[in-house]
Write a protein that holds these residues in place. Structure first.
Motif, PDB file in Angstrom:
ATOM      1  N   LEU A 138       0.827  -1.204   0.000  1.00  0.00           N
ATOM      2  CA  LEU A 138       0.000   0.000   0.000  1.00  0.00           C
ATOM      3  C   LEU A 138       0.865   1.259   0.000  1.00  0.00           C
ATOM      4  CD1 LEU A 138      -3.012  -0.636   2.431  1.00  0.00           C
ATOM      5  CD2 LEU A 138      -3.116  -0.122  -0.004  1.00  0.00           C
ATOM      6  N   ILE A 139       1.929   1.250   0.813  1.00  0.00           N
ATOM      7  CA  ILE A 139       2.823   2.409   0.889  1.00  0.00           C
ATOM      8  C   ILE A 139       3.502   2.636  -0.460  1.00  0.00           C
ATOM      9  CG2 ILE A 139       4.935   3.303   1.939  1.00  0.00           C
ATOM     10  CD1 ILE A 139       4.084   1.816   4.524  1.00  0.00           C
ATOM     11  N   LYS A 140       4.000   1.547  -1.071  1.00  0.00           N
ATOM     12  CA  LYS A 140       4.666   1.664  -2.373  1.00  0.00           C
ATOM     13  C   LYS A 140       3.695   2.166  -3.441  1.00  0.00           C
ATOM     14  CE  LYS A 140       8.298  -1.835  -1.827  1.00  0.00           C
ATOM     15  NZ  LYS A 140       8.839  -3.120  -2.343  1.00  0.00           N
ATOM     16  N   THR A 141       2.472   1.652  -3.397  1.00  0.00           N
ATOM     17  CA  THR A 141       1.452   2.091  -4.358  1.00  0.00           C
ATOM     18  C   THR A 141       1.152   3.573  -4.178  1.00  0.00           C
ATOM     19  OG1 THR A 141       0.467  -0.120  -4.331  1.00  0.00           O
ATOM     20  CG2 THR A 141      -0.857   1.647  -5.260  1.00  0.00           C
ATOM     21  N   GLY A 142       1.106   4.012  -2.920  1.00  0.00           N
ATOM     22  CA  GLY A 142       0.878   5.426  -2.633  1.00  0.00           C
ATOM     23  C   GLY A 142       1.991   6.299  -3.187  1.00  0.00           C
ATOM     24  N   ILE A 143       3.241   5.846  -3.036  1.00  0.00           N
ATOM     25  CA  ILE A 143       4.388   6.599  -3.554  1.00  0.00           C
ATOM     26  C   ILE A 143       4.325   6.686  -5.081  1.00  0.00           C
ATOM     27  CG2 ILE A 143       6.906   6.581  -3.813  1.00  0.00           C
ATOM     28  CD1 ILE A 143       7.019   5.280  -1.001  1.00  0.00           C
ATOM     29  N   ILE A 144       4.029   5.546  -5.716  1.00  0.00           N
ATOM     30  CA  ILE A 144       3.906   5.542  -7.184  1.00  0.00           C
ATOM     31  C   ILE A 144       2.763   6.444  -7.626  1.00  0.00           C
ATOM     32  CG2 ILE A 144       3.326   4.116  -9.185  1.00  0.00           C
ATOM     33  CD1 ILE A 144       6.106   3.603  -8.263  1.00  0.00           C
ATOM     34  N   SER A 145       1.679   6.459  -6.859  1.00  0.00           N
ATOM     35  CA  SER A 145       0.532   7.305  -7.192  1.00  0.00           C
ATOM     36  C   SER A 145       0.918   8.779  -7.201  1.00  0.00           C
ATOM     37  CB  SER A 145      -0.602   7.073  -6.180  1.00  0.00           C
ATOM     38  OG  SER A 145      -0.999   5.717  -6.160  1.00  0.00           O
ATOM     39  N   VAL A 146       1.677   9.183  -6.200  1.00  0.00           N
ATOM     40  CA  VAL A 146       2.161  10.563  -6.159  1.00  0.00           C
ATOM     41  C   VAL A 146       3.060  10.833  -7.364  1.00  0.00           C
ATOM     42  CG1 VAL A 146       3.576  12.219  -4.884  1.00  0.00           C
ATOM     43  CG2 VAL A 146       1.979  10.723  -3.653  1.00  0.00           C
ATOM     44  N   GLY A 147       3.884   9.831  -7.713  1.00  0.00           N
ATOM     45  CA  GLY A 147       4.767   9.976  -8.866  1.00  0.00           C
ATOM     46  C   GLY A 147       3.991  10.181 -10.159  1.00  0.00           C
ATOM     47  N   LEU A 149       0.987  11.489 -10.454  1.00  0.00           N
ATOM     48  CA  LEU A 149       0.435  12.846 -10.429  1.00  0.00           C
ATOM     49  C   LEU A 149       1.496  13.881 -10.796  1.00  0.00           C
ATOM     50  CD1 LEU A 149      -1.794  12.659  -7.217  1.00  0.00           C
ATOM     51  CD2 LEU A 149      -2.594  13.016  -9.566  1.00  0.00           C
ATOM     52  N   VAL A 150       2.714  13.692 -10.288  1.00  0.00           N
ATOM     53  CA  VAL A 150       3.806  14.617 -10.601  1.00  0.00           C
ATOM     54  C   VAL A 150       4.131  14.572 -12.088  1.00  0.00           C
ATOM     55  CG1 VAL A 150       6.261  15.097 -10.253  1.00  0.00           C
ATOM     56  CG2 VAL A 150       4.808  14.558  -8.291  1.00  0.00           C
ATOM     57  N   LEU A 151       4.164  13.353 -12.658  1.00  0.00           N
ATOM     58  CA  LEU A 151       4.457  13.215 -14.087  1.00  0.00           C
ATOM     59  C   LEU A 151       3.440  13.965 -14.945  1.00  0.00           C
ATOM     60  CD1 LEU A 151       5.561   9.482 -14.490  1.00  0.00           C
ATOM     61  CD2 LEU A 151       6.960  11.520 -14.782  1.00  0.00           C
ATOM     62  N   PHE A 152       2.179  13.912 -14.531  1.00  0.00           N
ATOM     63  CA  PHE A 152       1.153  14.591 -15.323  1.00  0.00           C
ATOM     64  C   PHE A 152       1.242  16.107 -15.208  1.00  0.00           C
ATOM     65  CE2 PHE A 152      -1.033  10.491 -15.773  1.00  0.00           C
ATOM     66  CZ  PHE A 152      -1.385  10.589 -17.114  1.00  0.00           C
ATOM     67  N   THR A 153       1.872  16.597 -14.144  1.00  0.00           N
ATOM     68  CA  THR A 153       2.053  18.048 -14.046  1.00  0.00           C
ATOM     69  C   THR A 153       3.182  18.527 -14.965  1.00  0.00           C
ATOM     70  OG1 THR A 153       3.578  17.840 -12.165  1.00  0.00           O
ATOM     71  CG2 THR A 153       1.220  18.089 -11.668  1.00  0.00           C
ATOM     72  N   ILE A 154       4.078  17.613 -15.378  1.00  0.00           N
ATOM     73  CA  ILE A 154       5.170  17.979 -16.295  1.00  0.00           C
ATOM     74  C   ILE A 154       5.045  17.174 -17.594  1.00  0.00           C
ATOM     75  CG2 ILE A 154       6.741  18.623 -14.436  1.00  0.00           C
ATOM     76  CD1 ILE A 154       8.110  15.866 -14.846  1.00  0.00           C
ATOM     77  N   TRP A 155       3.808  16.798 -17.932  1.00  0.00           N
ATOM     78  CA  TRP A 155       3.622  15.855 -19.027  1.00  0.00           C
ATOM     79  C   TRP A 155       4.097  16.397 -20.379  1.00  0.00           C
ATOM     80  CZ3 TRP A 155       0.534  16.314 -23.413  1.00  0.00           C
ATOM     81  CH2 TRP A 155      -0.308  17.419 -23.447  1.00  0.00           C
ATOM     82  N   THR A 156       4.004  17.713 -20.591  1.00  0.00           N
ATOM     83  CA  THR A 156       4.442  18.253 -21.880  1.00  0.00           C
ATOM     84  C   THR A 156       5.948  18.088 -22.064  1.00  0.00           C
ATOM     85  OG1 THR A 156       4.549  20.448 -20.854  1.00  0.00           O
ATOM     86  CG2 THR A 156       2.563  19.910 -22.083  1.00  0.00           C
ATOM     87  N   ASN A 157       6.721  18.360 -21.007  1.00  0.00           N
ATOM     88  CA  ASN A 157       8.174  18.179 -21.075  1.00  0.00           C
ATOM     89  C   ASN A 157       8.526  16.708 -21.269  1.00  0.00           C
ATOM     90  OD1 ASN A 157       8.652  20.923 -20.662  1.00  0.00           O
ATOM     91  ND2 ASN A 157       8.661  20.701 -18.441  1.00  0.00           N
ATOM     92  N   LEU A 158       7.791  15.841 -20.569  1.00  0.00           N
ATOM     93  CA  LEU A 158       8.039  14.409 -20.687  1.00  0.00           C
ATOM     94  C   LEU A 158       7.732  13.922 -22.100  1.00  0.00           C
ATOM     95  CD1 LEU A 158       8.687  11.670 -19.361  1.00  0.00           C
ATOM     96  CD2 LEU A 158       6.262  11.498 -18.740  1.00  0.00           C
ATOM     97  N   ALA A 159       6.596  14.373 -22.662  1.00  0.00           N
ATOM     98  CA  ALA A 159       6.216  13.962 -24.015  1.00  0.00           C
ATOM     99  C   ALA A 159       7.245  14.436 -25.042  1.00  0.00           C
ATOM    100  CB  ALA A 159       4.836  14.517 -24.355  1.00  0.00           C
ATOM    101  N   ASN A 160       7.713  15.668 -24.896  1.00  0.00           N
ATOM    102  CA  ASN A 160       8.736  16.189 -25.813  1.00  0.00           C
ATOM    103  C   ASN A 160      10.021  15.373 -25.733  1.00  0.00           C
ATOM    104  OD1 ASN A 160       7.666  18.448 -27.269  1.00  0.00           O
ATOM    105  ND2 ASN A 160       7.585  19.589 -25.338  1.00  0.00           N
ATOM    106  N   PHE A 161      10.386  14.967 -24.525  1.00  0.00           N
ATOM    107  CA  PHE A 161      11.591  14.152 -24.334  1.00  0.00           C
ATOM    108  C   PHE A 161      11.446  12.794 -25.008  1.00  0.00           C
ATOM    109  CE2 PHE A 161      13.657  10.759 -21.893  1.00  0.00           C
ATOM    110  CZ  PHE A 161      14.988  11.145 -21.982  1.00  0.00           C
ATOM    111  N   LEU A 162      10.288  12.144 -24.826  1.00  0.00           N
ATOM    112  CA  LEU A 162      10.059  10.824 -25.405  1.00  0.00           C
ATOM    113  C   LEU A 162      10.039  10.882 -26.930  1.00  0.00           C
ATOM    114  CD1 LEU A 162       7.281   9.492 -22.987  1.00  0.00           C
ATOM    115  CD2 LEU A 162       9.690   8.852 -23.023  1.00  0.00           C
ATOM    116  N   ILE A 163       9.443  11.941 -27.477  1.00  0.00           N
ATOM    117  CA  ILE A 163       9.374  12.082 -28.935  1.00  0.00           C
ATOM    118  C   ILE A 163      10.750  12.402 -29.513  1.00  0.00           C
ATOM    119  CG2 ILE A 163       8.429  13.475 -30.825  1.00  0.00           C
ATOM    120  CD1 ILE A 163       5.912  13.863 -29.055  1.00  0.00           C
ATOM    121  N   SER A 164      11.465  13.328 -28.897  1.00  0.00           N
ATOM    122  CA  SER A 164      12.771  13.744 -29.420  1.00  0.00           C
ATOM    123  C   SER A 164      13.800  12.631 -29.352  1.00  0.00           C
ATOM    124  CB  SER A 164      13.287  14.970 -28.651  1.00  0.00           C
ATOM    125  OG  SER A 164      13.454  14.667 -27.277  1.00  0.00           O
ATOM    126  N   ASN A 165      13.623  11.687 -28.422  1.00  0.00           N
ATOM    127  CA  ASN A 165      14.555  10.565 -28.292  1.00  0.00           C
ATOM    128  C   ASN A 165      14.026   9.294 -28.961  1.00  0.00           C
ATOM    129  OD1 ASN A 165      16.953  11.319 -26.313  1.00  0.00           O
ATOM    130  ND2 ASN A 165      15.106  12.326 -25.538  1.00  0.00           N
TER     131      ASN A 165
END
Length: 313
Positions: A138-147, A149-165
């Protein structure tokens, strides 16, 4: 015809084009193509149901598929084929038949390039599923869940990185443009959230809470149950995050692969021999929610364009 349309459109994966070619050799009729498309979705699910039948009644697996996924597959066709083969691949993984697993993953990727997202989330679920202490899980799932949410707040940068690479295809640039409002603006249908979308998210929340309540019992009885459990929680989190951060319902498509984990997890609960009041209560909640999602979602709200009470002459 359908074959010519697919051949002219480079966005369609090779697997879908081959399916269209095979269908066209039998008949150019679209109904025939639709039949083979649905066959490619239903057949892997029936194989999974059959292979799990020593423990889980075939009817339980099929009912879950029909209630939650069948109607939607007429809209999300290519991705549903990929998801069905991903489910079959995991079934072979459980049976330690790894060559068949790889073959299923390859087939899935031939039908939808976003299969890589489903494989990535499934691998994380398998790794996390090795943890048998429910509280730690449960604790690990909670940590991943926060992760997530954080990824979706920077999703445009992440998407650009995945596409450019070249981790994901360049054609995903169009999705990036759409969901940043560069195409069609912020008022396109991609950003329209209706009452029935909130209803669907609420039903998924209830299912998630029931799985959390039932999780300890499931993991104790089945060493693989934690993988299904985690996978569906990821599905809910992705759906909820996209609705909250991007204000779009497109998270359902991103989470479609993990959503299919219900084909594993719900029959596990329904097949439990324990008849204690708490377990029966959880089953009753799942039964009601499943019925609500099907009748309200598909029959009343018309999810995925399924409107059985509207007829055309």
């Amino acid at each position: 015809g359908i074959l010519g349309a697919l051949q002219r459109n480079e966005d369609f994966e090779i697997g879908y084009k081959l399916l269209a070619y095979f269908s066209n050799q039998i008949s150019p009729n679209f109904g025939v193509f639709l039949f083979f498309t649905e066959l490619m979705i239903i057949l892997p699910i029936y194989i999974v149901a059959y292979r799990r039948s020593p423990r889980i009644p075939v009817s339980s697996t099929i009912i879950v598929f029909l209630l939650f996924f069948y109607c939607a597959t007429f809209n999300i066709m290519r991705q549903s084929i990929a998801a069905a083969f991903l489910v079959l691949g995991y079934q072979f993984y459980e049976e330690k038949k790894y060559i068949r697993t790889i073959l299923c993953l390859v087939i899935a990727n031939l039908f939808h390039s976003s299969t890589i997202i489903g494989i990535f989330l499934l691998v994380i679920s398998v790794i996390m599923g090795k943890e048998k202490n429910y509280n730690v899980l449960l604790i690990k799932t909670g940590i991943i869940s926060v992760g997530i949410l954080v990824l979706f707040t920077i999703w445009t940068n992440l998407a650009n990185f995945l596409i450019s690479n070249s981790i994901i295809p360049e054609r995903y640039e169009i999705y990036l443009a759409v969901f940043t409002g560069q195409i069609s603006g912020k008022y396109s249908y991609y950003f329209q959230i209706m009452l029935d979308d909130y209803f669907g998210l609420f039903c998924r929340l209830v299912v998630t809470l029931v799985l959390i309540a039932f999780g300890k019992k499931m993991i104790k009885d089945n060493s693989n149950a934690s993988v299904y459990w985690i996978s569906y929680i990821f599905s809910f989190l992705i759906n909820a995050s996209v609705m909250m951060v991007i204000h779009s319902t497109y998270g359902m498509r991103i989470a479609w692969f993990t959503e299919f984990s219900l084909i594993f997890v719900l029959p596990e609960i329904l097949a439990k021999s324990n008849k204690t009041n708490d377990i029966m209560s959880l089953r009753n909640v799942l039964t009601v929610v499943s019925a609500l999602m099907y009748f309200s979602g598909f029959i009343i709200f018309g999810w995925h364009g399924i409107l059985p009470f509207r007829f055309a002459l």
